[in-house]
Write a protein that holds these residues in place. Structure first.
Motif, mmCIF file in Angstrom:
data_model
loop_
_atom_site.group_PDB
_atom_site.id
_atom_site.type_symbol
_atom_site.label_atom_id
_atom_site.label_comp_id
_atom_site.label_asym_id
_atom_site.label_seq_id
_atom_site.Cartn_x
_atom_site.Cartn_y
_atom_site.Cartn_z
ATOM 1 N N ALA A 1 53.603 36.870 18.227
ATOM 2 C CA ALA A 1 53.452 35.520 18.763
ATOM 3 C C ALA A 1 53.373 35.545 20.278
ATOM 4 N N GLY A 2 54.200 36.361 20.904
ATOM 5 C CA GLY A 2 54.158 36.473 22.354
ATOM 6 C C GLY A 2 52.838 37.033 22.855
ATOM 7 N N LEU A 3 52.271 38.015 22.143
ATOM 8 C CA LEU A 3 50.979 38.571 22.529
ATOM 9 C C LEU A 3 49.863 37.544 22.402
ATOM 10 N N CYS A 4 49.931 36.712 21.353
ATOM 11 C CA CYS A 4 48.922 35.663 21.193
ATOM 12 C C CYS A 4 48.978 34.657 22.342
ATOM 13 N N ILE A 5 50.180 34.304 22.749
ATOM 14 C CA ILE A 5 50.324 33.346 23.856
ATOM 15 C C ILE A 5 49.797 33.961 25.150
ATOM 16 N N LEU A 6 50.101 35.222 25.390
ATOM 17 C CA LEU A 6 49.588 35.890 26.588
ATOM 18 C C LEU A 6 48.071 35.992 26.560
ATOM 19 N N ALA A 7 47.520 36.180 25.361
ATOM 20 C CA ALA A 7 46.069 36.321 25.246
ATOM 21 C C ALA A 7 45.335 35.038 25.617
ATOM 22 N N THR A 8 45.985 33.891 25.445
ATOM 23 C CA THR A 8 45.324 32.632 25.809
ATOM 24 C C THR A 8 45.108 32.510 27.306
ATOM 25 N N TYR A 9 45.908 33.231 28.095
ATOM 26 C CA TYR A 9 45.754 33.188 29.550
ATOM 27 C C TYR A 9 44.751 34.222 30.065
ATOM 28 N N ALA A 10 44.325 35.133 29.201
ATOM 29 C CA ALA A 10 43.364 36.158 29.611
ATOM 30 C C ALA A 10 41.973 35.551 29.694
ATOM 31 N N SER A 11 41.179 36.011 30.608
ATOM 32 C CA SER A 11 39.818 35.511 30.788
ATOM 33 C C SER A 11 38.924 35.988 29.654
ATOM 34 N N HIS A 12 37.846 35.239 29.409
ATOM 35 C CA HIS A 12 36.880 35.663 28.402
ATOM 36 C C HIS A 12 36.157 36.929 28.851
ATOM 37 N N HIS A 13 36.059 37.115 30.134
ATOM 38 C CA HIS A 13 35.428 38.314 30.688
ATOM 39 C C HIS A 13 36.401 38.929 31.702
ATOM 40 N N PRO A 14 37.423 39.613 31.253
ATOM 41 C CA PRO A 14 38.488 40.077 32.155
ATOM 42 C C PRO A 14 37.982 41.012 33.243
ATOM 43 N N TRP A 15 37.080 41.947 32.908
ATOM 44 C CA TRP A 15 36.610 42.886 33.934
ATOM 45 C C TRP A 15 35.789 42.182 35.005
ATOM 46 N N ARG A 16 34.969 41.224 34.559
ATOM 47 C CA ARG A 16 34.200 40.462 35.541
ATOM 48 C C ARG A 16 35.129 39.669 36.450
ATOM 49 N N GLN A 17 36.162 39.083 35.852
ATOM 50 C CA GLN A 17 37.104 38.298 36.645
ATOM 51 C C GLN A 17 37.848 39.187 37.647
ATOM 52 N N ILE A 18 38.198 40.401 37.227
ATOM 53 C CA ILE A 18 38.895 41.315 38.139
ATOM 54 C C ILE A 18 38.004 41.699 39.318
ATOM 55 N N LYS A 19 36.712 41.983 39.043
ATOM 56 C CA LYS A 19 35.785 42.335 40.109
ATOM 57 C C LYS A 19 35.611 41.183 41.099
ATOM 58 N N GLN A 20 35.520 39.960 40.561
ATOM 59 C CA GLN A 20 35.371 38.812 41.439
ATOM 60 C C GLN A 20 36.596 38.628 42.336
ATOM 61 N N ASN A 21 37.783 38.806 41.741
ATOM 62 C CA ASN A 21 39.008 38.661 42.530
ATOM 63 C C ASN A 21 39.089 39.722 43.619
ATOM 64 N N LEU A 22 38.727 40.975 43.290
ATOM 65 C CA LEU A 22 38.752 42.040 44.291
ATOM 66 C C LEU A 22 37.748 41.769 45.406
ATOM 67 N N HIS A 23 36.574 41.229 45.045
ATOM 68 C CA HIS A 23 35.563 40.903 46.054
ATOM 69 C C HIS A 23 36.071 39.811 46.993
ATOM 70 N N LEU A 24 36.741 38.810 46.417
ATOM 71 C CA LEU A 24 37.274 37.727 47.245
ATOM 72 C C LEU A 24 38.366 38.237 48.175
ATOM 73 N N TYR A 25 39.257 39.091 47.656
ATOM 74 C CA TYR A 25 40.331 39.633 48.493
ATOM 75 C C TYR A 25 39.766 40.473 49.639
ATOM 76 N N ASP B 1 41.265 29.945 22.343
ATOM 77 C CA ASP B 1 42.594 29.527 22.779
ATOM 78 C C ASP B 1 43.334 28.755 21.694
ATOM 79 N N THR B 2 42.622 27.852 21.043
ATOM 80 C CA THR B 2 43.248 27.069 19.966
ATOM 81 C C THR B 2 43.667 27.971 18.811
ATOM 82 N N ALA B 3 42.797 28.919 18.474
ATOM 83 C CA ALA B 3 43.106 29.828 17.364
ATOM 84 C C ALA B 3 44.304 30.713 17.685
ATOM 85 N N LEU B 4 44.368 31.217 18.937
ATOM 86 C CA LEU B 4 45.493 32.070 19.325
ATOM 87 C C LEU B 4 46.815 31.310 19.315
ATOM 88 N N LEU B 5 46.791 30.077 19.783
ATOM 89 C CA LEU B 5 48.016 29.263 19.766
ATOM 90 C C LEU B 5 48.446 28.958 18.333
#
Length: 343
Positions: free
Chosen positions: A297-321, A13-17
């Motif tokens: 620059a905009g892509l770097c800022i957006l990347a800081t909000y992405a999870s370190h494991h995006p697919w895992r995070q998506i699966k967890q969110n779908l399971h919760l929903y 995150d620090t590097a991307l910013l």
């Protein structure tokens, strides 16, 4: 290299910013690289002679003058040109062509260009004659005098007044210019009378056949004695001059100078022919890179909000929903069953 990669992942995150900040600082400096590309510039010449007042064109279901039809077409052509294109507006009357201004960028000066076209009028003409062939030499001089090359678009009905014959037809063998010019024919093959208008634009008669003949008594042909149009007015249908689009004449004329002739049936036809024209020139111009750096620059800022494991995070969110939907559905079903049992 692996050490740097591990360090980047650990402090992602620090590097991307930091990268986003560097890209933004670079965008502020507005860097550019030299890039060779086509330069498009056009000199739109409008025929403002009195034959353009003939009403034989259809526009929006109504019969209009050639002048009004030409102006509408020029409006649409200019509106269709991409930003970066340069345009100049010229007028033709007699045997001369005058440029209103040097080619200017179409987007930054859009209102000014359209206003110039809207105010084209036959009363701006400095001569009552109409000598298209003679005007080619002047047109070439005007284009050469411009600060940069421009392609010519000549809007005219091709009417020559007085009419040409063997003694007053200019020789074009030594004509230089005209290569890839585009002549747009305005008018029809039906043939209509040319109204003679007062300075208040009121019809006071129609041009007679004698108006397009050479003046009698002219023995020598020179620049000053090429013949002027007679000012006679026709009083009946039998002696009115019938004006038509001089398609065959313009076709032959353009072949002599290496130009191209098309009928102005539609704006699409004109724009298509313009795309086939060569660019006015090729030149090296700066290609700005600020938009690219800002995007990174905009892509770097957006990347800081992405999870370190995006697919895992998506699966967890779908399971919760899914669990939340199931719990709400079953709770509602049990409540309904309980109410029915109670009744």
């Amino acid at each position: 290299m692996k050490i740097w990669l591990r360090h980047f992942i650990k402090h992602r995150d620090t590097a991307l910013l930091a990268l986003a900040l560097l890209f933004l600082l670079g965008a502020i400096l507005r860097p550019s690289i030299p890039f060779k590309h086509n330069i498009y510039a056009y000199f739109l010449v409008a025929d403002i002679s009195q034959s353009m007042n003939a009403e034989d064109m259809m526009l929006h279901g109504k019969k209009v003058t050639r002048m009004a039809y030409m102006q509408n077409m020029m409006h649409e052509v200019v509106a269709s040109l991409p930003c970066g294109t340069k345009v100049s507006i010229g007028m033709f009357a007699g045997n001369s062509v005058a440029a209103m201004y040097a080619p200017i960028e179409v987007c930054r000066n859009f209102a000014a260009i359209q206003d110039t076209i809207a105010h084209l009028d036959w009363r701006m003409a400095w001569s009552g004659n109409s000598r298209v062939r003679e005007s080619l030499f002047v047109t070439a001089k005007v284009v050469r005098a411009m600060p940069e090359p421009a392609q010519v678009l000549y809007f005219t009905d091709g009417e020559e007044a007085p009419k040409l014959h063997a003694f007053n037809t200019k020789n074009l063998d030594e004509f230089q210019g005209g290569d890839d010019w585009l002549f747009v024919g305005i008018g029809t093959d039906e043939g209509v009378a040319i109204p003679k208008l007062s300075q208040d634009n009121q019809v006071i008669g129609y041009w007679s056949n004698e108006s397009f003949a050479m003046q009698p008594g002219i023995a020598q042909i020179s620049e000053s004695t090429l013949g002027v149009r007679d000012d006679n007015v026709a009083f009946g249908d039998h002696d009115r001059y019938v004006s038509k689009l001089a398609s065959e004449y313009l076709e032959n004329l353009t072949k002599e100078i290496g130009a191209k002739f098309i009928k102005g049936d539609s704006t699409y036809t004109v724009l298509k022919a313009m795309k086939e024209q060569k660019p006015a020139r090729r030149d090296i111009a700066p290609l700005p890179l600020d938009w690219l750096l800002a995007s990174l620059a905009g892509l770097c800022i957006l990347a800081t909000y992405a999870s370190h494991h995006p697919w895992r995070q998506i699966k967890q969110n779908l399971h919760l929903y899914r669990r939340e939907i199931q719990s709400r559905f079953f709770v509602k079903s049990e409540a309904v069953a309980h109410d029915n049992h109670f009744q």
